[in-house]
Design a protein around this motif. Structure first.
Motif, PDB file in Angstrom:
ATOM      1  N   SER A  15      50.252  31.659  37.716  1.00 12.13           N
ATOM      2  CA  SER A  15      50.864  30.967  38.898  1.00 12.13           C
ATOM      3  C   SER A  15      50.602  31.764  40.074  1.00 12.13           C
ATOM      4  CB  SER A  15      52.473  30.981  38.801  1.00 12.13           C
ATOM      5  OG  SER A  15      53.088  32.147  38.820  1.00 12.13           O
ATOM      6  N   VAL A  16      50.479  33.088  39.851  1.00 15.28           N
ATOM      7  CA  VAL A  16      50.165  33.874  41.022  1.00 15.28           C
ATOM      8  C   VAL A  16      48.660  33.830  41.230  1.00 15.28           C
ATOM      9  CG1 VAL A  16      49.989  36.292  42.003  1.00 15.28           C
ATOM     10  CG2 VAL A  16      51.991  35.706  40.414  1.00 15.28           C
ATOM     11  N   ARG A  17      48.028  33.772  40.487  1.00 16.62           N
ATOM     12  CA  ARG A  17      46.487  33.642  40.642  1.00 16.62           C
ATOM     13  C   ARG A  17      46.232  32.235  41.137  1.00 16.62           C
ATOM     14  NH1 ARG A  17      41.863  35.232  36.257  1.00 16.62           N
ATOM     15  NH2 ARG A  17      43.059  37.207  36.589  1.00 16.62           N
ATOM     16  N   THR A  18      46.898  31.157  40.835  1.00 14.77           N
ATOM     17  CA  THR A  18      46.534  29.906  41.570  1.00 14.77           C
ATOM     18  C   THR A  18      47.057  29.919  42.983  1.00 14.77           C
ATOM     19  OG1 THR A  18      47.190  28.848  39.381  1.00 14.77           O
ATOM     20  CG2 THR A  18      47.265  27.644  41.433  1.00 14.77           C
ATOM     21  N   PRO A  25      41.781  33.417  49.278  1.00 16.70           N
ATOM     22  CA  PRO A  25      40.479  33.755  48.488  1.00 16.70           C
ATOM     23  C   PRO A  25      39.804  34.767  49.300  1.00 16.70           C
ATOM     24  CG  PRO A  25      40.096  31.751  49.702  1.00 16.70           C
ATOM     25  CD  PRO A  25      41.660  32.014  50.052  1.00 16.70           C
ATOM     26  N   PRO A  26      38.868  35.262  48.707  1.00 14.34           N
ATOM     27  CA  PRO A  26      37.945  36.652  49.180  1.00 14.34           C
ATOM     28  C   PRO A  26      37.798  36.366  50.524  1.00 14.34           C
ATOM     29  CG  PRO A  26      37.410  36.294  47.003  1.00 14.34           C
ATOM     30  CD  PRO A  26      38.290  35.180  47.414  1.00 14.34           C
ATOM     31  N   GLU A  27      37.332  35.060  50.990  1.00 10.88           N
ATOM     32  CA  GLU A  27      37.007  34.909  52.333  1.00 10.88           C
ATOM     33  C   GLU A  27      37.956  34.887  53.425  1.00 10.88           C
ATOM     34  OE1 GLU A  27      34.182  33.607  49.328  1.00 10.88           O
ATOM     35  OE2 GLU A  27      36.419  33.178  49.629  1.00 10.88           O
ATOM     36  N   LEU A  78      47.322  39.989  43.048  1.00  5.86           N
ATOM     37  CA  LEU A  78      47.247  39.931  44.427  1.00  5.86           C
ATOM     38  C   LEU A  78      45.967  40.902  44.832  1.00  5.86           C
ATOM     39  CD1 LEU A  78      50.949  40.740  45.549  1.00  5.86           C
ATOM     40  CD2 LEU A  78      49.652  38.504  45.781  1.00  5.86           C
ATOM     41  N   ALA A  79      45.793  41.970  44.255  1.00  2.00           N
ATOM     42  CA  ALA A  79      44.590  42.533  44.748  1.00  2.00           C
ATOM     43  C   ALA A  79      43.544  42.167  44.605  1.00  2.00           C
ATOM     44  CB  ALA A  79      44.802  44.096  43.992  1.00  2.00           C
TER      45      ALA A  79
END
Length: 388
Positions: A15-18, A25-27, A78-79
């Protein structure tokens, strides 16, 4: 040892990754990072809405519960894209939730923890000093003098990240003189409101974590009421110790998350970039670089979650926390450097992310304790004499 996550923690991780992939996202993380000294309030508020600030805070104080393993899962995810911006969550969690949960009175917990869980207040740590660094206690000059109804604090702190945007500083100060020559002075830990008269702050230009401004903090006869004492008078460093172990484990989890992000970018680029008639992922040296990063990722994962499990289980973890801090910082910095090399010229472009991870990770070899001093502590744990 915790060798794998259970079903509930896997669901939480997913769920955190989603949430991260959808919102940061990285951008987008790169865009936030470019805003030097501009605190990412939208990230703080988004984390509050997602309930992340409530992680690790007991439910009776408005939190979601969870232990060191759960917060390590959160830190890692998160990181993975946010890099050093993860400290938007991490520093208040360490300087606020962990310190209050361990050393706060019942009244302090009920006053501050629900507000932190809701994202209404922020904390920053004010411990390091210009002349101290690793010699934190021996070189400490900031003094907290007892007066009627509280304390008068005078001195200077360095590297207080997020201090200008914080509501409170978790501040350690000398509070007495040594009884005998060569004895370290006792210290007291205080929660200092940042709007107190006599506090001035100045941003420190730095290599990484640019949107998370780190500050010099100047304290000129700052009055701190007795109600802001955390723990026991003259026992400030002992109160802080439990938080320091947690900080090292969480630093390891953040380094692991950035290592995840580096590996993802490296593999994606290696699959698509072509040279000499084929994708660079077909060149043996690139494959070795990626394999070495994957090896570092697995080593870091095992060590982070072993130390987090020990902390969550109430087992001694000082040695393991130091080990995690040293190993993950060195493996992750090396992985970021390889990531830059894999990307070639694009590796130093602001459009890619290995360089951002490298800049955010490099300080992990220095703080919260230098790797050299952590190695000294590890050697002493085997009965060797103190070397400093």
């Amino acid at each position: 040892m915790l060798l794998d996550l259970d079903d509930d923690r896997r669901a939480f991780r997913d769920s955190v990754r989603t949430w991260v992939d959808k919102n940061y996202p990285p951008e987008r993380a790169s865009e936030l990072e470019k805003r030097e000294y501009q605190y990412p309030y939208e990230l703080w508020e988004g984390m509050a809405e997602a309930g992340f600030h409530a992680m690790g805070i007991d439910e009776e104080y408005g939190g979601q519960g969870g232990n060191a393993v759960d917060t390590a899962v959160l830190a890692r995810e998160l990181a993975r894209t946010l890099g050093g911006l993860s400290w938007v969550w991490g520093i208040p969690s360490f300087a606020g939730a962990k310190a209050l949960s361990h050393g706060g009175t019942e009244e302090q917990k009920r006053q501050y923890l629900p507000r932190l869980a809701a994202g209404e207040i922020r904390f920053s740590i004010a411990v390091t000093e210009p002349g101290g660094g690793t010699d934190l206690l021996g070189a400490m000059t900031t003094r907290a003098k007892k007066v009627d109804g509280g304390w008068r604090v005078n001195g200077q702190k360095m590297w207080s990240t997020g201090a200008k945007e914080a509501t409170y500083l978790l501040l350690l100060a000398r509070s007495g003189d040594p009884e005998t020559p060569g004895t370290r002075a006792p210290t007291t830990l205080l929660l200092v409101p940042t709007d107190s008269p006599g506090i001035d702050m100045r941003y420190i230009p730095k290599l990484g974590m640019r949107a998370m401004g780190s500050c010099e903090v100047f304290l000129d006869d700052v009055f701190v009421p007795d109600s802001q004492l955390l723990g026991t008078e003259h026992q400030g460093f002992k109160v802080l110790l439990a938080s320091l172990n947690n900080e090292r484990v969480m630093s390891g989890a953040l380094a692991l998350g950035m290592l995840d992000g580096i590996l993802e970018e490296s593999v994606e680029y290696a699959k698509n970039r072509k040279t000499f008639g084929k994708v660079i992922g077909g060149h043996q040296i690139i494959q070795h670089y990626i394999a070495d990063t994957a090896l570092g990722q697995k080593q870091s994962e095992l060590m982070v979650f072993d130390a987090a499990w020990r902390e969550a289980s109430g087992l001694p973890c000082h040695k393991e926390a130091n080990m995690v801090k040293v190993v993950t910082s060195e493996l992750a910095v090396a992985a970021a450097d390889r990531g830059i090399q894999i990307l070639g010229g694009m590796g130093i472009s602001a459009e890619t992310h290995a360089q951002r991870f490298w800049r955010d990770l490099r300080q992990f070899r220095i703080a919260p304790i230098s790797n050299e001093m952590a190695r000294n502590n590890l050697a002493e744990s085997f009965g060797l004499p103190r070397s400093y």
